[in-house]
Scaffold this active site. Structure first.
Site, short mmCIF file in Angstrom:
data_model
loop_
_atom_site.label_atom_id
_atom_site.label_comp_id
_atom_site.label_asym_id
_atom_site.label_seq_id
_atom_site.Cartn_x
_atom_site.Cartn_y
_atom_site.Cartn_z
N LYS A 1 0.85 -1.20 0.00
CA LYS A 1 0.00 0.00 0.00
C LYS A 1 0.88 1.25 0.00
CE LYS A 1 -1.75 1.56 4.05
NZ LYS A 1 -1.44 2.96 4.33
N ASN A 2 1.91 1.27 0.85
CA ASN A 2 2.70 2.49 1.02
C ASN A 2 3.73 2.72 -0.07
OD1 ASN A 2 1.11 2.98 3.18
ND2 ASN A 2 2.65 2.47 4.72
N ARG B 1 -4.72 10.56 4.62
CA ARG B 1 -3.63 11.54 4.76
C ARG B 1 -2.65 11.48 3.60
NH1 ARG B 1 -0.18 13.92 8.22
NH2 ARG B 1 1.98 13.48 7.73
N CYS C 1 -5.19 12.86 12.99
CA CYS C 1 -5.72 11.52 12.75
C CYS C 1 -5.58 10.77 14.07
CB CYS C 1 -4.97 10.81 11.63
SG CYS C 1 -3.38 10.25 12.17
N ARG D 1 0.33 14.67 13.17
CA ARG D 1 0.87 14.39 11.83
C ARG D 1 0.82 15.62 10.90
NH1 ARG D 1 -1.30 8.78 9.94
NH2 ARG D 1 0.56 8.77 8.66
N PRO D 2 1.51 16.67 11.27
CA PRO D 2 1.57 17.85 10.41
C PRO D 2 2.30 17.55 9.10
CG PRO D 2 3.18 18.01 12.16
CD PRO D 2 2.38 16.77 12.43
N VAL D 3 2.24 18.54 8.20
CA VAL D 3 2.95 18.39 6.92
C VAL D 3 3.92 19.56 6.73
CG1 VAL D 3 1.28 16.94 5.72
CG2 VAL D 3 0.93 19.43 5.79
N ASP D 4 4.39 20.13 7.84
CA ASP D 4 5.27 21.31 7.75
C ASP D 4 6.55 21.04 6.96
OD1 ASP D 4 5.57 19.64 10.11
OD2 ASP D 4 7.28 20.90 10.60
N ASP E 1 4.71 0.51 12.12
CA ASP E 1 3.49 -0.13 11.60
C ASP E 1 3.37 -1.59 12.04
OD1 ASP E 1 3.47 1.64 8.40
OD2 ASP E 1 2.93 2.23 10.43
N ILE F 1 7.73 7.12 17.14
CA ILE F 1 7.38 7.88 15.94
C ILE F 1 6.13 8.71 16.13
CG2 ILE F 1 6.82 7.70 13.47
CD1 ILE F 1 9.58 6.67 13.88
N ARG G 1 -8.86 -0.40 4.72
CA ARG G 1 -8.05 0.64 4.07
C ARG G 1 -6.71 0.06 3.61
NH1 ARG G 1 -7.18 6.02 7.26
NH2 ARG G 1 -5.77 6.11 5.51
#
Ligand code: EPZ
Length: 416
Positions: free
Chosen positions: A22-23, A92, A116, A121-124, A304, A326, A396
């Site tokens: 998936k990833n 996300r 979430c 889980r920012p995206v800075d 994970d 993490i 998912r």
């Protein structure tokens, strides 16, 4: 809301084919935005996140043909450069369209992901990197508005190791003017698989899989064919399920070289493991021993796989510590495991699990993707029936999981 009903107590035995990762599939689908030629993908897993990503790309004008695990994309007529909130809030990874859109079309309007279950889980880091490459970015009404005539190469240092941050900027850099160096980059195998696909499309990338990736921008990318790598987390999940139930299984179409840490931990728990080419076999003929795990970026123990090992530790011999470094809130499965009788104490990002002889089936609730896999494993070992609710989380990220588990001897069925 769909649920899973599991009768515990069966050992898992037999063979299971591992699906595409998936990833790896999610960023590679977004790489299709970087060219107007066709990108042919094989071994794409059929699961909800992949379907959501395809829907998002189609909304932008990408032509997509899905034929089982084969997907063909063509971004020759993209006319919408937006990832709306209703898509991003459910997945996300939609943030991965940002880099390709700015690089190829010079503009993007992508919703901020919002929090979430497992953390803020920012995206800075994604934004900072694009700004370093010359993109004009402002945040308005919960959206990232990005514009750039043409991105230019830059040296970017990641304060934190970010998998999709690395992937977003690596994709953006393929079409930038000049050389981009990503330092403190993520080393995950899925980053390497994306790099292989981009190189097949004509990108110039060196160092993928190391902490420094150098990308030399080119004028355009062309079409290519790429087979998605096997899913190492699905592989690990089935191995832990077999070990926890005292079974004997063989995984096919997988890779052992990207699971060293997980395989070592399973051997430490008492499993016998054989590796041959694309197969991994595991036998466990006694109660597992408790194993300590500490999550960290690849090649260390994967976050994970944390919840799955916690499930095995609940019925293992002895006590173990699970440290999650993490994400700040990736212990949502703990209170659900306690409902089955698990003995777990949590102090900050550390959980101490005292193995007990057995768990008792009960009604429990999934909270995020890997937590739901953990609860399924717990249900497989618990005595009596366990009902796992909100399994849309599971759908998912796992392809046909109850069919695969049933084929291995699990008593598991989906109830509407
Ligand atoms: C990827 O998420 C995976 N998802 C996750 O898998 C995985 O758990 C995670 O990497 C860590 O390995 C995909 O690849 C689609 P990060 P990602 O950016 O990229 C912080 C699953 O179960 N951070 O590596 O979103 C962040 O808050 C999913 O398949 C920032 O602070 O994770 C986190 O604490 C769950 N700013 C840490 O870094 C940023 O700009 C690592 O996040 C980006 C990240």
């Amino acid at each position: 809301m769909q649920r899973l009903a599991i009768q515990g107590g069966n050992r898992l035995n037999g063979e299971v084919r591992i699906s595409g990762a998936k990833n790896a599939a999610l960023p590679i689908l977004c790489a299709g935005l970087l060219t107007d030629d066709a990108l042919q993908l094989g071994n794409v897993p059929e699961m909800n996140d992949v379907a959501t990503m395809c829907k998002l790309l189609q909304q932008m004008g990408v032509k997509i043909e899905v034929n089982g695990g084969q997907i063909a994309l063509s971004a020759a007529h993209v006319d919408k450069f937006e990832a709306p909130y209703d898509m991003v809030k459910t997945m996300r990874a939609a943030i991965l369209v940002l880099g390709p859109l700015v690089a190829r079309f010079g503009e993007a309007r992508v919703s901020l992901p919002g929090g979430c279950a497992i953390g803020s889980r920012p995206v800075d880091l994604h934004i900072k990197g694009l700004q370093a490459m010359g993109a004009e970015i402002h945040i308005e009404h919960g959206y990232i508005h990005a514009q750039a005539k043409r991105l230019k190469g830059a040296r970017i240092f990641f304060d934190l190791i970010s998998v999709t941050g690395t992937e977003n900027l690596m994709m953006a850099a393929t079409l930038a003017d000049g050389v981009t160096v990503l330092e403190n980059a993520a080393r995950e195998p899925e980053v390497v698989d994306l790099a292989h696909c981009l190189i097949a499309m004509g990108a110039r990338i060196e160092g993928a899989g190391s902490d420094t990736i150098t990308i030399t921008g080119v004028g355009r990318l062309h079409g290519a064919s790429h087979r998605i790598m096997p899913d190492r987390i699905e592989s690990g999940t089935f191995l832990v399920a077999a070990a926890a139930t005292g079974g004997s299984i063989t995984l096919t179409d997988t890779r052992a070289d990207i699971l060293d840490n997980v395989l070592e931990k399973l051997q430490e728990a008492g499993a016998t493991i054989q590796v041959a080419g694309g197969t991994i076999s595991l036998q466990m003929n006694k109660r597992p021993r408790a194993v300590n795990v500490r999550t960290a970026p690849y090649p260390a123990f994967p976050t994970d796989m944390q919840a799955q090992f916690m499930a095995m530790n609940t019925i293992a011999e002895g006590s173990a510590m699970v440290v999650e470094t993490i994400f700040e809130n990736r212990f949502m499965h703990v209170q659900e495991l306690r409902r089955l009788g698990a003995q777990i104490d949590v102090e900050g990002n550390t959980a101490v699990i005292k193995g007990c002889a057995q768990l008792e089936g009960a009604a429990i609730m999934a909270t995020d993707l890997r937590a739901s896999a953990c609860l399924v494993i717990a249900g497989l070992v618990a005595q009596g029936e366990t009902i796992v609710d909100r399994i849309y989380h599971l759908d998912r990220g796992y392809e046909h999981i109850e069919a695969k588990l049933s084929a291995l001897g699990a008593q598991i069925r989906r109830i509407k």
